[in-house]
Design an enzyme around this catalytic site. Structure first.
Site, PDB file in Angstrom:
ATOM      1  N   LYS A 193       0.847  -1.203   0.000  1.00 20.51           N
ATOM      2  CA  LYS A 193       0.000   0.000   0.000  1.00 20.51           C
ATOM      3  C   LYS A 193       0.881   1.250   0.000  1.00 20.51           C
ATOM      4  CE  LYS A 193      -1.873   2.842   2.990  1.00 20.51           C
ATOM      5  NZ  LYS A 193      -1.997   4.095   2.245  1.00 20.51           N
ATOM      6  N   GLY A 244       6.974   4.560   8.398  1.00 21.80           N
ATOM      7  CA  GLY A 244       6.095   5.707   8.611  1.00 21.80           C
ATOM      8  C   GLY A 244       6.275   6.265  10.003  1.00 21.80           C
ATOM      9  N   SER A 245       5.201   6.833  10.537  1.00 26.08           N
ATOM     10  CA  SER A 245       5.312   7.516  11.824  1.00 26.08           C
ATOM     11  C   SER A 245       5.392   6.516  12.986  1.00 26.08           C
ATOM     12  CB  SER A 245       4.109   8.428  12.028  1.00 26.08           C
ATOM     13  OG  SER A 245       2.934   7.665  12.041  1.00 26.08           O
ATOM     14  N   THR A 246       6.011   6.950  14.064  1.00 30.91           N
ATOM     15  CA  THR A 246       6.134   6.105  15.255  1.00 30.91           C
ATOM     16  C   THR A 246       4.749   5.779  15.816  1.00 30.91           C
ATOM     17  OG1 THR A 246       8.326   6.935  15.723  1.00 30.91           O
ATOM     18  CG2 THR A 246       7.120   6.041  17.595  1.00 30.91           C
ATOM     19  N   GLU A 247       3.864   6.772  15.735  1.00 29.66           N
ATOM     20  CA  GLU A 247       2.517   6.577  16.285  1.00 29.66           C
ATOM     21  C   GLU A 247       1.794   5.413  15.589  1.00 29.66           C
ATOM     22  OE1 GLU A 247       0.268  10.050  15.519  1.00 29.66           O
ATOM     23  OE2 GLU A 247      -1.543   9.208  16.437  1.00 29.66           O
ATOM     24  N   GLY A 249       3.219   3.115  13.751  1.00 31.59           N
ATOM     25  CA  GLY A 249       4.035   1.923  13.980  1.00 31.59           C
ATOM     26  C   GLY A 249       3.656   1.241  15.291  1.00 31.59           C
ATOM     27  N   GLU A 266      10.124   0.668  10.473  1.00 31.61           N
ATOM     28  CA  GLU A 266      11.115   1.728  10.265  1.00 31.61           C
ATOM     29  C   GLU A 266      10.384   3.035  10.521  1.00 31.61           C
ATOM     30  OE1 GLU A 266      12.780   4.623   9.162  1.00 31.61           O
ATOM     31  OE2 GLU A 266      12.951   3.992   7.066  1.00 31.61           O
ATOM     32  N   CYS A 300      13.404  10.462   7.392  1.00 30.54           N
ATOM     33  CA  CYS A 300      13.359   9.932   8.762  1.00 30.54           C
ATOM     34  C   CYS A 300      14.716  10.046   9.443  1.00 30.54           C
ATOM     35  CB  CYS A 300      12.877   8.493   8.758  1.00 30.54           C
ATOM     36  SG  CYS A 300      13.660   7.499   7.505  1.00 30.54           S
ATOM     37  N   GLU A 397       9.861  15.094  16.044  1.00 30.06           N
ATOM     38  CA  GLU A 397      10.225  15.007  14.629  1.00 30.06           C
ATOM     39  C   GLU A 397       9.399  16.046  13.861  1.00 30.06           C
ATOM     40  OE1 GLU A 397       9.044  11.454  12.397  1.00 30.06           O
ATOM     41  OE2 GLU A 397      11.055  11.432  11.547  1.00 30.06           O
TER      42      GLU A 397
HETATM   43  P1  NDP Z   1       1.821   7.618   8.627  1.00 27.05           P
HETATM   44  O1  NDP Z   1       2.603   6.794   9.561  1.00 27.05           O
HETATM   45  O2  NDP Z   1       0.398   7.889   8.943  1.00 27.05           O
HETATM   46  O3  NDP Z   1       1.839   6.979   7.172  1.00 27.05           O
HETATM   47  C1  NDP Z   1       2.669   5.944   6.728  1.00 27.05           C
HETATM   48  C2  NDP Z   1       1.858   4.894   5.958  1.00 27.05           C
HETATM   49  O4  NDP Z   1       0.983   4.215   6.861  1.00 27.05           O
HETATM   50  C3  NDP Z   1       0.944   5.485   4.890  1.00 27.05           C
HETATM   51  O5  NDP Z   1       0.851   4.604   3.809  1.00 27.05           O
HETATM   52  C4  NDP Z   1      -0.375   5.595   5.641  1.00 27.05           C
HETATM   53  O6  NDP Z   1      -1.479   5.680   4.799  1.00 27.05           O
HETATM   54  C5  NDP Z   1      -0.373   4.302   6.414  1.00 27.05           C
HETATM   55  N1  NDP Z   1      -1.259   4.297   7.574  1.00 27.05           N
HETATM   56  C6  NDP Z   1      -1.868   5.335   8.216  1.00 27.05           C
HETATM   57  N2  NDP Z   1      -2.598   4.888   9.260  1.00 27.05           N
HETATM   58  C7  NDP Z   1      -2.460   3.547   9.291  1.00 27.05           C
HETATM   59  C8  NDP Z   1      -2.958   2.511  10.147  1.00 27.05           C
HETATM   60  N3  NDP Z   1      -3.732   2.767  11.204  1.00 27.05           N
HETATM   61  N4  NDP Z   1      -2.602   1.242   9.899  1.00 27.05           N
HETATM   62  C9  NDP Z   1      -1.799   0.939   8.870  1.00 27.05           C
HETATM   63  N5  NDP Z   1      -1.295   1.868   8.017  1.00 27.05           N
HETATM   64  C10 NDP Z   1      -1.615   3.158   8.229  1.00 27.05           C
HETATM   65  O7  NDP Z   1       2.578   8.970   8.411  1.00 27.05           O
HETATM   66  P2  NDP Z   1       1.937  10.355   7.929  1.00 27.05           P
HETATM   67  O8  NDP Z   1       1.916  10.342   6.474  1.00 27.05           O
HETATM   68  O9  NDP Z   1       0.636  10.636   8.608  1.00 27.05           O
HETATM   69  O10 NDP Z   1       3.002  11.380   8.491  1.00 27.05           O
HETATM   70  C11 NDP Z   1       2.909  11.801   9.848  1.00 27.05           C
HETATM   71  C12 NDP Z   1       4.275  11.976  10.431  1.00 27.05           C
HETATM   72  O11 NDP Z   1       4.955  10.753  10.438  1.00 27.05           O
HETATM   73  C13 NDP Z   1       5.183  12.892   9.666  1.00 27.05           C
HETATM   74  O12 NDP Z   1       4.975  14.213   9.994  1.00 27.05           O
HETATM   75  C14 NDP Z   1       6.525  12.403  10.069  1.00 27.05           C
HETATM   76  O13 NDP Z   1       6.900  12.986  11.288  1.00 27.05           O
HETATM   77  C15 NDP Z   1       6.333  10.930  10.249  1.00 27.05           C
HETATM   78  N6  NDP Z   1       6.751  10.137   9.085  1.00 27.05           N
HETATM   79  C16 NDP Z   1       7.876   9.402   9.188  1.00 27.05           C
HETATM   80  C17 NDP Z   1       8.309   8.679   8.096  1.00 27.05           C
HETATM   81  C18 NDP Z   1       9.526   7.857   8.160  1.00 27.05           C
HETATM   82  O14 NDP Z   1      10.087   7.536   7.118  1.00 27.05           O
HETATM   83  N7  NDP Z   1       9.955   7.460   9.313  1.00 27.05           N
HETATM   84  C19 NDP Z   1       7.622   8.712   6.824  1.00 27.05           C
HETATM   85  C20 NDP Z   1       6.412   9.464   6.834  1.00 27.05           C
HETATM   86  C21 NDP Z   1       6.025  10.159   7.932  1.00 27.05           C
HETATM   87  P3  NDP Z   1      -1.980   7.121   4.308  1.00 27.05           P
HETATM   88  O15 NDP Z   1      -0.886   7.762   3.580  1.00 27.05           O
HETATM   89  O16 NDP Z   1      -3.088   6.764   3.428  1.00 27.05           O
HETATM   90  O17 NDP Z   1      -2.397   7.845   5.554  1.00 27.05           O
END
Ligand code: NDP
Length: 487
Positions: A193, A244-247, A249, A266, A300, A397
């Site tokens: 996804k 993606g985000s720690t939250e 994750g 990650e 990140c 972050e």
């Molecule tokens: P997210 O963690 O929400 O997004 C990462 C991926 O997870 C996207 O494909 C997202 O889908 C998907 N996702 C969202 N909610 C869920 C869920 N409950 N279960 C499974 N998958 C989910 O990051 P954001 O895009 O909201 O960014 C928010 C913050 O996260 C940023 O400001 C940054 O601080 C951090 N971040 C860190 C990254 C890294 O590489 N470590 C990368 C991106 C963000 P969708 O895009 O459709 O919401």
């Protein structure tokens, strides 16, 4: 007077005006509407959403919103495909991976333009970093595919099954490559996804899969929002790989607790980039700029906390500000652009909120003068000085082009302050002394420590975090291990 002498007597230009050098977008042929790529076919869905370009907010295409049932169907298709795919010899897996790598190289300009259009990153970065590295990942894991039985001494690896992969918007195609290449090399099938704001290169990648004649169902792409990601986590997959985000994750980890699904995470970071007083300052300034303003700071492992030894803080910050004034902010499709558009309105608001918090808490802000375009999402390169460890801009972050500067006196203090974070993804150390680099690297709680450089990537080198930056490694032999079960 010789020619050389004449030239050297000319005054050194202090500023350059760059004529626009726009990259043509004609190479990209977008469809009006995209479905889900499942079993080698496009499946339509009931709902769609618009994906836009953050450089001017113009709509680019309509993209399918996958429901839970769509995700369950895609995972079922991937499971059906697993039987035949997993039984192919490693050399066959390698053949497809090599094909994909070569096609990505052949079509790299098309992918680079689309990546910049949909995500906002400067074309010179998509062209020179994202695309070459994405192809390199496929080449690298193609090399492992037929050697896995020798890669892990005294252990016999076998594929896990179906991998569910969820990726973010900051390096859309590169994160896809980091996920798909090791999964296929290990003999698994995939449902991936992409992020909601940047689905287009993943959808164009489906065309590469067809060109490479990858058997249908081995790679499936489902687009949608967070609910699609959540459905993939709950589906009948054998492994989840998430960046993606720690939250989010943490939410995924809670969801998978007690199941036998494997997980790699990650997550975020708040890296320390540490400059000692014996470092080559001009070189360090380039490393600082690359560390935080590369990809608008949507990285990140961005070097978002700068630790400078107190004795050189003043001259270093002066040099940094001068260098920042030469950064060209603007159209991502212009080949001269250094800092492109912020990926989304939401991310821009998050950056604005944290920058306001920095001002309110008492830090001193500097932004070089720059003309930001009227349409689209933009944020000027920013540096905060007089930052205390407790400020939000030193703790959270920001994921934007915003640097927080702190100082230290001794190596011990640098280590103490650098490790004072819930994250642990990366760090940078700048010093002439090799022994000090090793001393620091031993003590920094970070998955990657760069010495006298920053943001260097290579598919042979494992990448991943400590603490709230996640677990599991991507890249290197370590990167294929989470996609294998062992006898
Ligand atoms: P997210 O963690 O929400 O997004 C990462 C991926 O997870 C996207 O494909 C997202 O889908 C998907 N996702 C969202 N909610 C869920 C869920 N409950 N279960 C499974 N998958 C989910 O990051 P954001 O895009 O909201 O960014 C928010 C913050 O996260 C940023 O400001 C940054 O601080 C951090 N971040 C860190 C990254 C890294 O590489 N470590 C990368 C991106 C963000 P969708 O895009 O459709 O919401």
């Amino acid at each position: 007077m010789t020619d050389v002498e004449k030239k050297s007597s000319h005054p050194v230009p202090t500023s350059w005006t760059y004529a626009p050098a726009p990259e043509s977008t004609e190479i990209v042929q977008l469809r009006e509407r995209y479905g889900l790529f499942v079993g080698g076919k496009w499946l339509d869905t009931k709902d769609h959403f618009a994906t836009i370009s953050p450089r001017d907010e113009s709509p680019l295409a309509q993209v399918a919103q996958a429901t839970e049932a769509d995700v369950v169907n895609a995972v079922g298709v991937a499971r059906d495909a697993f039987g035949a795919w997993s039984k192919l010899p490693g050399s066959e897996h390698a053949k497809y991976l090599f094909r994909i790598a070569r096609i990505l190289q052949e079509r790299s300009r098309e992918f680079a333009v689309l990546e910049s259009l949909n995500g906002g990153k400067p074309i010179k970065e998509s062209r020179d970093v994202d695309l070459p590295l994405a192809a390199a990942h496929f080449f690298y894991y193609a090399g492992w595919a037929d050697k896995l039985e020798y890669a892990f001494p005294n252990r016999s690896p076998r594929p896990l099954g179906v991998a569910g992969q969820i990726i973010p918007w900051n390096f859309p195609l590169l994160m896809l490559a980091w996920k798909i290449a090791p999964a296929l090399a290990g003999g698994n099938t995939v449902v991936l996804k992409p992020a909601e704001t940047t689905p287009l290169t993943a959808l164009l990648f489906c065309d590469v899969l067809r060109q490479a004649e990858l058997p249908p169902g081995v790679v499936n792409i489902v687009t949608g929002d967070g609910s699609t990601g959540a459905a993939l986590v709950d589906a009948d997959v054998d492994k989840i790989a998430f960046t993606g985000s720690t939250e989010v994750g943490k939410a995924i980890q809670r969801r998978l607790a007690g199941t036998d699904k494997k997980l790699t995470l990650e997550l975020g970071g708040k890296a320390a980039n540490i400059i000692f007083d014996d470092a080559a300052l001009d070189q360090a300034v380039e490393g600082i700029v690359n560390g935080i303003y590369f990809n608008q700071g949507h990285v990140c492992c961005a070097g978002s906390r700068l630790f400078v030894q107190e004795s050189i803080a003043e001259p270093l910050i002066e040099k940094l500000k001068k260098r920042m004034a030469t950064l060209r902010v603007g159209d991502p499709l212009d080949k001269n652009t250094d800092v492109g558009a912020i990926n989304s309105k939401m991310q821009l608001e998050k950056i604005q909120e944290l920058v306001q918090a920095g001002r309110d808490e008492g830090a001193e802000i500097y932004q070089p003068p720059c003309h930001l375009p009227e349409k689209g999402y933009w944020f000027a390169p920013t540096v905060f000085t007089n930052v205390a460890q407790s400020y939000r801009i030193a703790q959270e972050e920001i994921f934007g082009p915003v640097l927080s500067v702190l100082t230290f006196r001794t190596p011990d203090e640098a280590v103490e302050k650098a490790n004072n974070t819930p994250y642990g993804l990366s760090a940078g150390v700048w010093t002439e002394k090799g022994s000090r680099i090793l001393w620091m690297a031993e003590r920094l709680r970070a998955g990657v420590v760069w010495a006298n450089t920053y943001n260097r990537f290579d598919p042979t080198s494992p990448f991943g975090g400590y603490k709230e930056s996640g677990f599991g490694r991507e890249g290197g032999r370590h990167g294929v291990e989470p996609y294998l079960a062992f006898e």
